[in-house]
Design a protein around this motif. Structure first.
Motif, PDB file in Angstrom:
ATOM      1  N   TYR A   2       0.842  -1.198   0.000  1.00 36.66           N
ATOM      2  CA  TYR A   2       0.000   0.000   0.000  1.00 36.66           C
ATOM      3  C   TYR A   2       0.878   1.249   0.000  1.00 36.66           C
ATOM      4  O   TYR A   2       1.983   1.228   0.549  1.00 36.66           O
ATOM      5  CB  TYR A   2      -0.933   0.011   1.213  1.00 36.66           C
ATOM      6  CG  TYR A   2      -2.088  -0.934   1.014  1.00 36.66           C
ATOM      7  CD1 TYR A   2      -3.327  -0.458   0.621  1.00 36.66           C
ATOM      8  CD2 TYR A   2      -1.929  -2.294   1.162  1.00 36.66           C
ATOM      9  CE1 TYR A   2      -4.387  -1.319   0.399  1.00 36.66           C
ATOM     10  CE2 TYR A   2      -2.977  -3.175   0.938  1.00 36.66           C
ATOM     11  CZ  TYR A   2      -4.201  -2.685   0.558  1.00 36.66           C
ATOM     12  OH  TYR A   2      -5.243  -3.534   0.333  1.00 36.66           O
ATOM     13  N   ARG A   4       0.825   5.458   0.802  1.00 35.94           N
ATOM     14  CA  ARG A   4       0.145   6.651   1.306  1.00 35.94           C
ATOM     15  C   ARG A   4       0.736   7.844   0.567  1.00 35.94           C
ATOM     16  O   ARG A   4       1.947   8.057   0.561  1.00 35.94           O
ATOM     17  CB  ARG A   4       0.334   6.854   2.796  1.00 35.94           C
ATOM     18  CG  ARG A   4      -0.408   8.138   3.248  1.00 35.94           C
ATOM     19  CD  ARG A   4      -0.340   8.469   4.710  1.00 35.94           C
ATOM     20  NE  ARG A   4      -0.555   7.333   5.557  1.00 35.94           N
ATOM     21  CZ  ARG A   4       0.418   6.562   6.094  1.00 35.94           C
ATOM     22  NH1 ARG A   4       1.662   6.828   5.862  1.00 35.94           N
ATOM     23  NH2 ARG A   4       0.130   5.552   6.863  1.00 35.94           N
ATOM     24  N   LEU A  56       5.552   3.708   1.343  1.00 34.39           N
ATOM     25  CA  LEU A  56       5.105   2.374   0.968  1.00 34.39           C
ATOM     26  C   LEU A  56       5.067   1.482   2.195  1.00 34.39           C
ATOM     27  O   LEU A  56       5.979   1.515   3.030  1.00 34.39           O
ATOM     28  CB  LEU A  56       6.039   1.792  -0.084  1.00 34.39           C
ATOM     29  CG  LEU A  56       6.172   2.622  -1.363  1.00 34.39           C
ATOM     30  CD1 LEU A  56       7.278   2.069  -2.241  1.00 34.39           C
ATOM     31  CD2 LEU A  56       4.855   2.680  -2.106  1.00 34.39           C
ATOM     32  N   TRP A  57       4.006   0.662   2.273  1.00 35.90           N
ATOM     33  CA  TRP A  57       3.762  -0.204   3.428  1.00 35.90           C
ATOM     34  C   TRP A  57       3.415  -1.598   2.949  1.00 35.90           C
ATOM     35  O   TRP A  57       2.749  -1.760   1.934  1.00 35.90           O
ATOM     36  CB  TRP A  57       2.648   0.397   4.291  1.00 35.90           C
ATOM     37  CG  TRP A  57       3.040   1.782   4.707  1.00 35.90           C
ATOM     38  CD1 TRP A  57       2.744   2.951   4.064  1.00 35.90           C
ATOM     39  CD2 TRP A  57       3.893   2.128   5.788  1.00 35.90           C
ATOM     40  NE1 TRP A  57       3.353   4.004   4.697  1.00 35.90           N
ATOM     41  CE2 TRP A  57       4.062   3.530   5.763  1.00 35.90           C
ATOM     42  CE3 TRP A  57       4.521   1.393   6.795  1.00 35.90           C
ATOM     43  CZ2 TRP A  57       4.839   4.212   6.693  1.00 35.90           C
ATOM     44  CZ3 TRP A  57       5.288   2.064   7.723  1.00 35.90           C
ATOM     45  CH2 TRP A  57       5.441   3.462   7.673  1.00 35.90           C
ATOM     46  N   ASP A  59       1.356  -3.860   3.977  1.00 36.21           N
ATOM     47  CA  ASP A  59      -0.047  -4.269   3.937  1.00 36.21           C
ATOM     48  C   ASP A  59      -0.943  -3.127   4.409  1.00 36.21           C
ATOM     49  O   ASP A  59      -0.469  -2.100   4.882  1.00 36.21           O
ATOM     50  CB  ASP A  59      -0.274  -5.531   4.781  1.00 36.21           C
ATOM     51  CG  ASP A  59       0.223  -5.391   6.206  1.00 36.21           C
ATOM     52  OD1 ASP A  59      -0.142  -4.393   6.875  1.00 36.21           O
ATOM     53  OD2 ASP A  59       0.970  -6.276   6.663  1.00 36.21           O
ATOM     54  N   GLU A  60      -2.220  -3.330   4.273  1.00 39.60           N
ATOM     55  CA  GLU A  60      -3.197  -2.295   4.608  1.00 39.60           C
ATOM     56  C   GLU A  60      -3.169  -1.936   6.093  1.00 39.60           C
ATOM     57  O   GLU A  60      -3.303  -0.773   6.466  1.00 39.60           O
ATOM     58  CB  GLU A  60      -4.596  -2.765   4.203  1.00 39.60           C
ATOM     59  CG  GLU A  60      -5.645  -1.702   4.274  1.00 39.60           C
ATOM     60  CD  GLU A  60      -6.970  -2.157   3.694  1.00 39.60           C
ATOM     61  OE1 GLU A  60      -7.817  -1.277   3.460  1.00 39.60           O
ATOM     62  OE2 GLU A  60      -7.164  -3.368   3.463  1.00 39.60           O
ATOM     63  N   ALA A  63      -0.175   0.303   6.860  1.00 44.34           N
ATOM     64  CA  ALA A  63      -0.408   1.616   6.255  1.00 44.34           C
ATOM     65  C   ALA A  63      -1.350   2.429   7.134  1.00 44.34           C
ATOM     66  O   ALA A  63      -1.114   3.616   7.392  1.00 44.34           O
ATOM     67  CB  ALA A  63      -0.976   1.468   4.850  1.00 44.34           C
ATOM     68  N   THR A  89      -4.684   6.825   0.319  1.00 42.83           N
ATOM     69  CA  THR A  89      -3.982   5.551   0.407  1.00 42.83           C
ATOM     70  C   THR A  89      -4.423   4.694  -0.775  1.00 42.83           C
ATOM     71  O   THR A  89      -5.611   4.603  -1.075  1.00 42.83           O
ATOM     72  CB  THR A  89      -4.295   4.837   1.730  1.00 42.83           C
ATOM     73  OG1 THR A  89      -3.896   5.695   2.811  1.00 42.83           O
ATOM     74  CG2 THR A  89      -3.535   3.526   1.846  1.00 42.83           C
ATOM     75  N   PHE A  90      -3.439   4.102  -1.441  1.00 37.19           N
ATOM     76  CA  PHE A  90      -3.697   3.294  -2.627  1.00 37.19           C
ATOM     77  C   PHE A  90      -3.125   1.892  -2.432  1.00 37.19           C
ATOM     78  O   PHE A  90      -2.058   1.729  -1.845  1.00 37.19           O
ATOM     79  CB  PHE A  90      -2.990   3.898  -3.854  1.00 37.19           C
ATOM     80  CG  PHE A  90      -3.483   5.252  -4.236  1.00 37.19           C
ATOM     81  CD1 PHE A  90      -4.532   5.396  -5.126  1.00 37.19           C
ATOM     82  CD2 PHE A  90      -2.890   6.394  -3.716  1.00 37.19           C
ATOM     83  CE1 PHE A  90      -4.981   6.654  -5.494  1.00 37.19           C
ATOM     84  CE2 PHE A  90      -3.333   7.656  -4.078  1.00 37.19           C
ATOM     85  CZ  PHE A  90      -4.387   7.784  -4.972  1.00 37.19           C
ATOM     86  N   GLU A  91      -3.796   0.914  -2.988  1.00 35.69           N
ATOM     87  CA  GLU A  91      -3.216  -0.413  -3.090  1.00 35.69           C
ATOM     88  C   GLU A  91      -2.274  -0.386  -4.292  1.00 35.69           C
ATOM     89  O   GLU A  91      -2.650   0.086  -5.374  1.00 35.69           O
ATOM     90  CB  GLU A  91      -4.299  -1.467  -3.289  1.00 35.69           C
ATOM     91  CG  GLU A  91      -3.730  -2.864  -3.388  1.00 35.69           C
ATOM     92  CD  GLU A  91      -4.798  -3.929  -3.571  1.00 35.69           C
ATOM     93  OE1 GLU A  91      -4.428  -5.104  -3.526  1.00 35.69           O
ATOM     94  OE2 GLU A  91      -5.987  -3.579  -3.767  1.00 35.69           O
ATOM     95  N   VAL A  92      -1.067  -0.840  -4.130  1.00 40.41           N
ATOM     96  CA  VAL A  92      -0.107  -0.910  -5.229  1.00 40.41           C
ATOM     97  C   VAL A  92      -0.386  -2.211  -5.970  1.00 40.41           C
ATOM     98  O   VAL A  92      -0.213  -3.295  -5.415  1.00 40.41           O
ATOM     99  CB  VAL A  92       1.346  -0.873  -4.715  1.00 40.41           C
ATOM    100  CG1 VAL A  92       2.322  -0.999  -5.881  1.00 40.41           C
ATOM    101  CG2 VAL A  92       1.601   0.402  -3.917  1.00 40.41           C
TER     102      VAL A  92
END
Length: 103
Positions: A2, A4, A56-57, A59-60, A63, A89-92
């Motif tokens: 994820y 941000r 970048l993280w 997992d959700e 994040a 916040t976006f899922e990559v």
């Protein structure tokens, strides 16, 4: 993974210096020690006076947890400048970084 994304509009030169210093010296060391941290970028459009950070993280959940921790700094920025950054916040879903790339 994820991401941000925090976007700041109308960032003056003085504000850029303050914000970039905070990102590098205050936020990043804490983020790097946070479980789930997977990377960070800081972008600047001088002409458009826009700054954007991307963290970048793994997992959700991480994040979300890291977002709560950084909120106090974002609130302080809003108090100092009178402007509230846009936070998303976006899922990559795809990433491609060639081996040997430098930043």
């Amino acid at each position: 993974m994820y991401a941000r994304v925090v976007r700041y509009e109308d960032v003056s030169e003085d504000e850029w210096e303050i914000g970039a210093g905070w990102f590098r010296h205050d936020y990043l060391p804490v983020a790097m020690e946070t479980e789930g941290f997977a990377g960070a970028y800081l972008f600047r459009d001088r002409e458009g006076e826009v700054t954007m950070s991307v963290t970048l993280w793994n997992d959700e959940a991480t994040a979300a947890a890291s977002g709560e921790a950084v909120q106090k700094h974002l609130d302080k920025w809003a108090e100092m400048t009178g402007r509230v950054p846009t936070i998303q916040t976006f899922e990559v879903v795809h990433a491609e970084i060639p081996t040997g790339s430098t930043g």
